[in-house]
Design a protein around this motif. Structure first.
Motif, PDB file in Angstrom:
ATOM      1  N   LEU A 162      45.281  46.165  35.730  1.00  0.00           N
ATOM      2  CA  LEU A 162      44.058  46.170  36.521  1.00  0.00           C
ATOM      3  C   LEU A 162      44.234  45.283  37.745  1.00  0.00           C
ATOM      4  N   PRO A 163      43.472  45.517  38.803  1.00  0.00           N
ATOM      5  CA  PRO A 163      43.483  44.578  39.928  1.00  0.00           C
ATOM      6  C   PRO A 163      43.191  43.168  39.439  1.00  0.00           C
ATOM      7  N   ASP A 165      41.411  40.521  40.271  1.00  0.00           N
ATOM      8  CA  ASP A 165      40.051  40.030  40.085  1.00  0.00           C
ATOM      9  C   ASP A 165      39.320  40.795  38.993  1.00  0.00           C
ATOM     10  N   VAL A 166      39.634  42.084  38.831  1.00  0.00           N
ATOM     11  CA  VAL A 166      39.010  42.876  37.768  1.00  0.00           C
ATOM     12  C   VAL A 166      39.495  42.392  36.404  1.00  0.00           C
ATOM     13  N   LEU A 167      40.791  42.108  36.303  1.00  0.00           N
ATOM     14  CA  LEU A 167      41.330  41.555  35.061  1.00  0.00           C
ATOM     15  C   LEU A 167      40.656  40.233  34.728  1.00  0.00           C
ATOM     16  N   VAL A 168      40.583  39.350  35.695  1.00  0.00           N
ATOM     17  CA  VAL A 168      39.982  38.030  35.466  1.00  0.00           C
ATOM     18  C   VAL A 168      38.511  38.169  35.094  1.00  0.00           C
ATOM     19  N   GLY A 169      37.771  38.978  35.856  1.00  0.00           N
ATOM     20  CA  GLY A 169      36.352  39.135  35.581  1.00  0.00           C
ATOM     21  C   GLY A 169      36.082  39.752  34.225  1.00  0.00           C
ATOM     22  N   THR A 170      36.873  40.759  33.851  1.00  0.00           N
ATOM     23  CA  THR A 170      36.708  41.387  32.541  1.00  0.00           C
ATOM     24  C   THR A 170      36.969  40.384  31.422  1.00  0.00           C
ATOM     25  N   SER A 171      38.017  39.576  31.577  1.00  0.00           N
ATOM     26  CA  SER A 171      38.336  38.555  30.582  1.00  0.00           C
ATOM     27  C   SER A 171      37.208  37.531  30.465  1.00  0.00           C
ATOM     28  N   VAL A 218      43.285  30.728  41.648  1.00  0.00           N
ATOM     29  CA  VAL A 218      43.722  32.066  41.259  1.00  0.00           C
ATOM     30  C   VAL A 218      43.580  33.054  42.417  1.00  0.00           C
ATOM     31  N   ARG A 219      42.669  32.794  43.329  1.00  0.00           N
ATOM     32  CA  ARG A 219      42.482  33.686  44.465  1.00  0.00           C
ATOM     33  C   ARG A 219      43.492  33.432  45.573  1.00  0.00           C
ATOM     34  N   ARG A 220      44.370  32.470  45.374  1.00  0.00           N
ATOM     35  CA  ARG A 220      45.392  32.170  46.370  1.00  0.00           C
ATOM     36  C   ARG A 220      46.797  32.450  45.848  1.00  0.00           C
ATOM     37  N   ILE A 221      46.872  33.159  44.742  1.00  0.00           N
ATOM     38  CA  ILE A 221      48.159  33.537  44.164  1.00  0.00           C
ATOM     39  C   ILE A 221      48.268  35.055  44.207  1.00  0.00           C
ATOM     40  N   SER A 222      49.428  35.582  44.603  1.00  0.00           N
ATOM     41  CA  SER A 222      49.600  37.028  44.715  1.00  0.00           C
ATOM     42  C   SER A 222      49.465  37.697  43.354  1.00  0.00           C
ATOM     43  N   GLY A 223      49.088  38.993  43.377  1.00  0.00           N
ATOM     44  CA  GLY A 223      48.866  39.710  42.136  1.00  0.00           C
ATOM     45  C   GLY A 223      50.091  39.747  41.235  1.00  0.00           C
TER      46      GLY A 223
END
Length: 252
Positions: A162-163, A165-171, A218-223
């Protein structure tokens, strides 16, 4: 005010904050750290109110980034796992649970890091719903026993790529719901004592700051680097759980 307690609790809460801020999987290191200075059951009880505060910060930050399919599959079965964990809390060995989760974490993490990275390109794969229901039960059960529901959750979600932010938000949303449901069983088990709640309250400010720090980082690290970091953390968590539980489980 035992210095040894805070020597273990402060890094544990920071780790939890980074995990709730987006570093999925890191939080499984918290209970082993706390268990160095108190029983795992008391450690879990002290951390649960802190987790609820951190969940609120995480949900606020990622409230627009989540995957409804995964939540629909995993959450109902996780509630079943929580109920099973409550029923068996007095009989299931903490060492046995920790050791099993550690083995699963290592196998899955190494497979993703070594075997699948040899492929020319990573492809997304969504496992079937029955497997998701099983992972949900496992996540709820191990979360109820030792706040260690990360690996079963990741085993189902991570192959989907998953993208970020979607992975993080879902978790975050998944475990926010799981932790909220766990309040009643922990209360029924008599774990919300005055002493435990006072210990939790002293750590809440640090919990909030560390969670915001996790969101920022986490928003400053590449996917791609983020996924690699998660897999490495899964292996490290697995090793730590095995090292912690092995002697108690095998009588060494």
């Amino acid at each position: 005010m035992d210095p040894q307690f805070y020597a273990a609790a402060i890094p544990a809460v920071i780790i939890l904050g980074l995990s709730k801020g987006g570093f999925v999987g890191l939080g499984n290191l918290a209970i082993p750290l706390m268990a160095l200075v108190m029983s795992p059951v008391q450690a879990a009880a002290v951390l649960l109110p802190i987790l609820l505060v951190q969940d609120a910060v995480g949900v606020l930050s990622f409230r627009r980034s989540w995957d409804g399919f995964n939540l629909a599959v995993l959450l109902p079965s996780a509630f079943v796992g929580i109920f099973l964990g409550y029923l068996l809390a007095a009989h299931v060995s903490d060492a046995g649970i920790a050791f099993s989760v550690g083995v699963i974490s290592i196998i899955f993490g190494l497979r993703r890091l070594i075997v699948e990275r040899r492929a020319s390109g990573a492809t997304a794969l969504r496992p079937g719903i029955p497997f998701g229901l099983l992972c949900g039960v496992g996540a709820g059960f191990t979360s109820m026993i030792a706040h260690a529901g990360g690996p079963p959750f990741q085993i189902y979600v991570m192959p989907q790529r998953l993208p970020r932010d979607v992975l993080v938000g879902t978790s975050i949303i998944f475990f926010a719901a799981v932790n909220l449901v766990k309040v009643a069983p922990y209360f029924a088990l008599g774990q919300f004592t005055r002493e435990n709640l006072i210990l939790s309250a002293t750590l809440v400010p640090l919990a909030i700051v560390s969670t915001w720090a996790g969101v920022w980082l986490v928003r400053r690290i590449s996917g791609e680097r983020f996924y690699t970091l998660v897999y490495v953390l899964m292996v490290l968590v697995g090793l730590r759980l095995i090292w912690q539980s092995g002697p108690a489980l095998f009588g060494a």
